[in-house]
Design a protein around this motif. Sequence first.
Motif, mmCIF file in Angstrom:
data_model
loop_
_atom_site.group_PDB
_atom_site.id
_atom_site.type_symbol
_atom_site.label_atom_id
_atom_site.label_comp_id
_atom_site.label_asym_id
_atom_site.label_seq_id
_atom_site.Cartn_x
_atom_site.Cartn_y
_atom_site.Cartn_z
ATOM 1 N N PRO A 1 0.807 -1.226 0.000
ATOM 2 C CA PRO A 1 0.000 0.000 0.000
ATOM 3 C C PRO A 1 0.841 1.276 0.000
ATOM 4 O O PRO A 1 0.365 2.318 -0.452
ATOM 5 C CB PRO A 1 -0.826 -0.102 1.284
ATOM 6 C CG PRO A 1 -0.383 -1.324 1.992
ATOM 7 C CD PRO A 1 0.566 -2.089 1.144
ATOM 8 N N GLN B 1 -6.813 1.089 -4.485
ATOM 9 C CA GLN B 1 -6.166 0.313 -3.413
ATOM 10 C C GLN B 1 -7.175 -0.111 -2.354
ATOM 11 O O GLN B 1 -7.197 -1.257 -1.918
ATOM 12 C CB GLN B 1 -5.078 1.147 -2.742
ATOM 13 C CG GLN B 1 -3.778 1.192 -3.512
ATOM 14 C CD GLN B 1 -2.675 1.871 -2.720
ATOM 15 O OE1 GLN B 1 -2.926 2.497 -1.685
ATOM 16 N NE2 GLN B 1 -1.453 1.748 -3.212
ATOM 17 N N TRP C 1 -7.937 -3.464 -4.989
ATOM 18 C CA TRP C 1 -7.439 -3.543 -6.365
ATOM 19 C C TRP C 1 -8.485 -4.175 -7.289
ATOM 20 O O TRP C 1 -8.180 -5.016 -8.128
ATOM 21 C CB TRP C 1 -6.123 -4.332 -6.467
ATOM 22 C CG TRP C 1 -5.017 -3.858 -5.565
ATOM 23 C CD1 TRP C 1 -4.813 -4.229 -4.274
ATOM 24 C CD2 TRP C 1 -3.956 -2.942 -5.891
ATOM 25 N NE1 TRP C 1 -3.697 -3.608 -3.756
ATOM 26 C CE2 TRP C 1 -3.147 -2.813 -4.730
ATOM 27 C CE3 TRP C 1 -3.617 -2.219 -7.033
ATOM 28 C CZ2 TRP C 1 -2.020 -1.995 -4.696
ATOM 29 C CZ3 TRP C 1 -2.483 -1.416 -6.985
ATOM 30 C CH2 TRP C 1 -1.695 -1.304 -5.837
#
Lengths: 498, 1054
Positions: free
Chosen positions: B750, B800, B804
Amino acid sequence: MHPNFDDSLQHNRRLFFGQTGLRFGAVAASMIAAEAGGIRIGSSCFADSPSEPARVHPALAGLPHFPPKAKSIIYLHMNGGPSQIDTWDYKPGLQEYYDKDLPPSIQGGQRLSTMTSGQTRFPVAPSKFKFEQKGNCGTWTNMDLFPHLSEVVDDIALVRSVFTNAINHDPACTYVMTGSEIPGKASIGSWLAYGLGSESNDLPAFVVFTPKFPEDSNGQALFSRMWSSGFLATRFNGVALRGSGDPVLYLPNPEGVSRADRRAMLDSLQALNGRTQAEFGDPETATRIAQYEMAFRMQSSVPELTEIASESAETLQMYGPNVNDPGSFAHSALLARRLVERGVRVVQLLHRGWDQHGDLPRQIGNQCKQTDQPIAALIKDLKQRGLLDSTLVVWGGEFGRTVYSQGGLSRDNYGRDHHPRNFCMWMAGGGIRGGITYGATDDFSYNIVENPVNVNDMNATILHCLGIDHERFNYKFQGLDQRLTGVEPQRVITELLA
Amino acid sequence: MAWNEFSEVTNGGLSRRTRGIAVACFSLVMGVVAGNAVAQHDEVVFNRDVRPILADKCFACHGFDEKKRESGLRLDTFEGATAALSGKQAIVPGNPSDSELWIRIQSRDDSDRMPPPTTHKDLNPHEIEILTRWIEQGARYQKHWSFEALGAVATPNSPPAGRNSIDAFVSARLQKEGWELSPEASKPILIRRVAFTLTGLPPTLSEVEEFLTDDSPNAYERMVDRYLRSSHYGEEMARHWLDVARYADTHGLHLDNERQMWAYRDWVVRSFNRNQLYDQFTIEQLAGDLLPNPTPDQWIATGFNRCNVTTSEGGSIDAEFYYRYAVDRTSTMSSTWMGLTAGCAVCHDHKFDPISTKEFYSLYAFYNASADPAMDGNALLTNPVFKLEAEADQKRLAEFDNAIGLAERELDASASKAEYRDPATMEPRSAPQLLESVWLDDEFPPGGKVTSGPGQGTLFVSKEQNEPVFSGIKSLKRTDGGLSQDVWQEATAPLVIPENATLFAYVFLDPANPPKSIMLQFHKGDWLHRAVWGDYEAIPWGQVNTTQRVSMGTLPKPGEWVRLEFPASTVGLSGGDSITGFATTQFGGTVHWDKVGVSGILDPARDPKRSFLAWWRSVSGKDVPGLSTPLHAIAKGGPIDSVDAQQRAALLRHYLIRICVDTQPQFATALSALEKLRAERNAYYEAIPSTFIYKDAEKPRESFVMLRGQYNQPGEKVEAGTPSILPPIQGSESGRPLNRLDLARWLVSPNHPLTARVAVNRFWQQMFGTGLVKTSADFGTQGELPSHPELLDWLALHFQSSGWDVKDLLRTMLTSATFRQSSHVTSNMLELDPENRLLARGPRLRLDAEQLRDNALFVSGLIDLSIGGKGVKPYQPSNVWEPVGFVGSNTRFYQPDRGSALYRRSLYTFFKRTAPPPYMVNFDAPNREQPCTRRERSNTPLQALQLLNDVQHVEAARALAQRMILEGGSTSDERINWLFHTILSRKAESSEVVLLNHQLALHTARFVENLEDAKRLVHLGESKPSENMPPQELAAYTLIASTVLNMDETLCRN
């Protein structure tokens, strides 16, 4: 306020679609230029006279950088690596070394290809051919292979000291044609088409021929990357004019469709597109209308180009017996002249079959039988029409060949492996000082001893003849100012220039 | 001239010029709205305004690259720019006139001015103005934007109904210019736009009907969802990804032979269709092999790393290509996931981005361990590969194995009963005698490798085929234009030359096509024993006038079987020599060979073909295929007394069945049945496709910084690692070296600032035509700045935090009002924002190459929509492959497929890298030699010619015309309307109907007059027109269909 609802700047529209009867070609031209990085057509050293229609393939703004000597180039690529020892790098002293080992001091521990690195001996193979000094300049010329070229050596600037970095065909061809061994870069023809455009509104800027070659020779592959635009827009790809079938892909109308049918269809299509143009306002629609018209014109201009019956008997005879055989080297050479005559910027002939690891004398004889007369004729023909001054002719391969024999050796028969350390190229025509010989190699044609010329020095020189400073001719890609001649410093070989 | 005077003059000149610029600038700024907008009194922002100037004009000599740094000055950091150098300071914050940089960029003295005039990098007055104000304002530096961590971004204001966060960002930016979003496009335009964007195909009539009649408020969203669920969604997504992955069906270099890895392409389609999360998608492609117990799909995914071009060119040096492949894979990974053009750091420290050469080679170290060889062998399958065995395959193979086992046991049983006495153990010993051994008759001897070429493979022909045969039932036949041959070599049971031996062969030359010469070659440690008949020079092998090349005179008489014979000594062979190979060679012509062998005086006790012990001795120390492991060890060990009697008997059985000339004939039938069974099993097994996968070698190669990018100039040794400008990579706990799995996980961690930004930008580009960062392959300092930086970050974070989820991301983009805008553009708008970077209108894009072809096939009804499998070969003009192909390449000749394979989607077209399909190249498809993240959209006459004249398009127009007549109604008005609905999802305007009716009348009149022309037109292509349709009518409608298929509106998504 939304800009789409404010059409007050109508004069811009008029500027594009013209109250002045500007042809579609001109509209397309300005749009193509606009597309090329937001650059408008600038003043150009090839300024169009007011009476001429605007060019469909204009030069980039600011190009050429200075008044060019040559307006067009015909690049003759002998694919496979012609032996410099048997063509242009005359080494009479080698006869004494016949079948003796190449002295290690000459070989110098250099890299060998794995095709001969395992050989236990490196016996010297002198050329079996007869050389004479020809022309006023006295350039040593192979009279067995080049009886016709021997008549034009006074026009030729011979470079005997070209070198490359690559030892195998694929990387070497990619290097000589794109300035880099790594696939993906733009070819020299694409660079020129991108920078200089074309003077022809009815033909592509960059045309490629891949003529036939003798069946029994060792034909290496060609790669479309040798005329590919790489990172440049694909409209700068070379257009391969084909020897058999349609000269341009998809050129003729489908069977049963006449030119009048096509015209009727295009009239209707263009009216429909006019409506689309009004609905969306997209300039690409106008370009498309222009390109369909261009396609229609090409349907007659290209067949006219390939119709060589209009040439005089003397001219046809000059190019030799194969000139009427479409797809032969002679036929392609004549078309090259006709293309240049019609304003095409770049013509490339890629002739295969020069990779002579064995049986070299016989094979190279066949290769030259196909090319010697047409190339000499091309130079004479350009000259008699006053075109040689504005046309640069380049001859070369991707590397040279070893002085030592690969495989069996006799006085009359031998083979040669790849040799990147020196080879020959020559240039003639626009901007070139004819009748000179530049650079020299040692007695074995194995190392350069005078005036080394990198492949990219040659490319820089070619660009120079066409009015381009290679250091200022960039295209931004992957964060770098890409250039044909790469990042290493290269130089224009001014000694070759007229 | 005093400094002050100079300064005044310059300033005066500058301010006059700046006024002019301010006016000219408005359009310029709008022309490149990507962020250079600096109004006269705004604050200058380093990343937006200053860095592009410094990067372009200064960093090459005063940047990150230590080796190229001039005068020790670096301008890419505040510290460097403000350091004192010989009493001067390049930048004195707040004080331009004390700053050496400011003085030098304005100098009129060529020897003093920066950048030096020789670099042709002159600053323009606008750029000087920006630098001046930046220094005045304190010369504040920023880290390059894309390396900054992703931080939470607030949407500018909460979006109104019917709009989402994307619209909030876009509207806020538009408001700065006093603009707003365009109104929504019409429903027909919207559904066609969405269908092409998500599936690469147009909507069907019923899909349009469903959408147009759906009046619910979320009709649009439901339509988008329908296409997201389509199985063609994965195909369209894959098409874009395969450009990045540089996928193709050939090796790419030199011979450019076929390679088999289409399973990777199909995996990409599947992966998008099941909405595999992008982090997992990343990990499996980069490092699926390193996951615990990889699934077949995870193996297949690693094909990403094998898509690079490879060579097997003779003479190439392995080390060079190991190096190149690793560089290619590193650069591809770097540009695909990070948008960094790390390739430049191959040769020198990256001048513009903070990646050092050492850091590049640390990334390279992850890849400099691959198991695949430097030379691809020109093979369809170059190891490592993965066999795509289905359950049914495994079952069938087991059946084969059972049958083979049974046949072997039966053969062994009968061999146990065979009568045999080894001449070596006979008493008294038999005397040497005149014996003949035949090596080649109906087949090559067992226990060797047969190769052939170039050209056709090994071919035995029979009498039934009306071919000449001398002995047995078959002869060996070869036809070629040049040098060509059949070779048997690497013999496991060598052929022994007897005393006073005579070599012989029977040959039949085709009188209609005789060769230039024929040659027999024998291998004794080396290929140095050759006999040649005919043209001595044609086959240039071997030293002339030695036993390496012996002239045997003229060619034998063609048209009859001729026995060639000569003493073995002629070619330098003598009694007792062991021959481990021979070859039948020719130059040109058609040649049959039969019954090749040797006769001579031989002691049977010493002949491996007659004595078991002699054979056993002859194979001692050598590999003997076809034996179980213990038997193999014994055979290789040679005869010793201690061998187990049972195993000795098994070895003897092997000998009697396969080797011994006295006993072999009695087993020939059973043996050939067994071999046939084995061949069938092999053929079955071979037919199961495999695919290239990626693995590390057992022993990793050491990695070094390669000086100037030369494969043979290693410098400092490096370990796998990542650039220091990016967050640190997490290794494993156990302290093993970092591997690709760590690398892949690091990319999708991340806190990585690039991966999500680069991915959402590429997806945005796919939806809108241009990325928010236009240079989608370059997020470095040479790339363009984002047009909407906050929106890009918001999307990246959104991506994110969704885990995803690609479909979710695309849904967000496609349901925005920004995407749904009308694409209508006024000349005013064009002037101010020609590239639509501010997004004040909807995207209008020419369809891609594949979409154009698929569209024609789809609306015509010709299309075959099956998914996946081996690449297909649709129509292609002749002589596209041939003029460039390597003589021995298996992709030299293009042989189009037939039937439905002609109408498969373009994604499945066989892609040859050195001569890609012309219909794709013509429309800007890359040649797949390097990753391509963004295609051009050119507009050329060659494209017009293709769409008008390519048989594929003409046939599609005719099939579509047939549909018009059959399905479109009974009047021409109705049919034209139907045509517009089918192609453009809208009805025809009355002006369009009038125009086309007029055209139709012209064509009809013409074809009635020229019925033959009509017939020729409607019979183009492989599919047949309906028989009871008048050709003149069908032909006229064909040209109408072709006209509408060529409309600009058809060629674009609008």
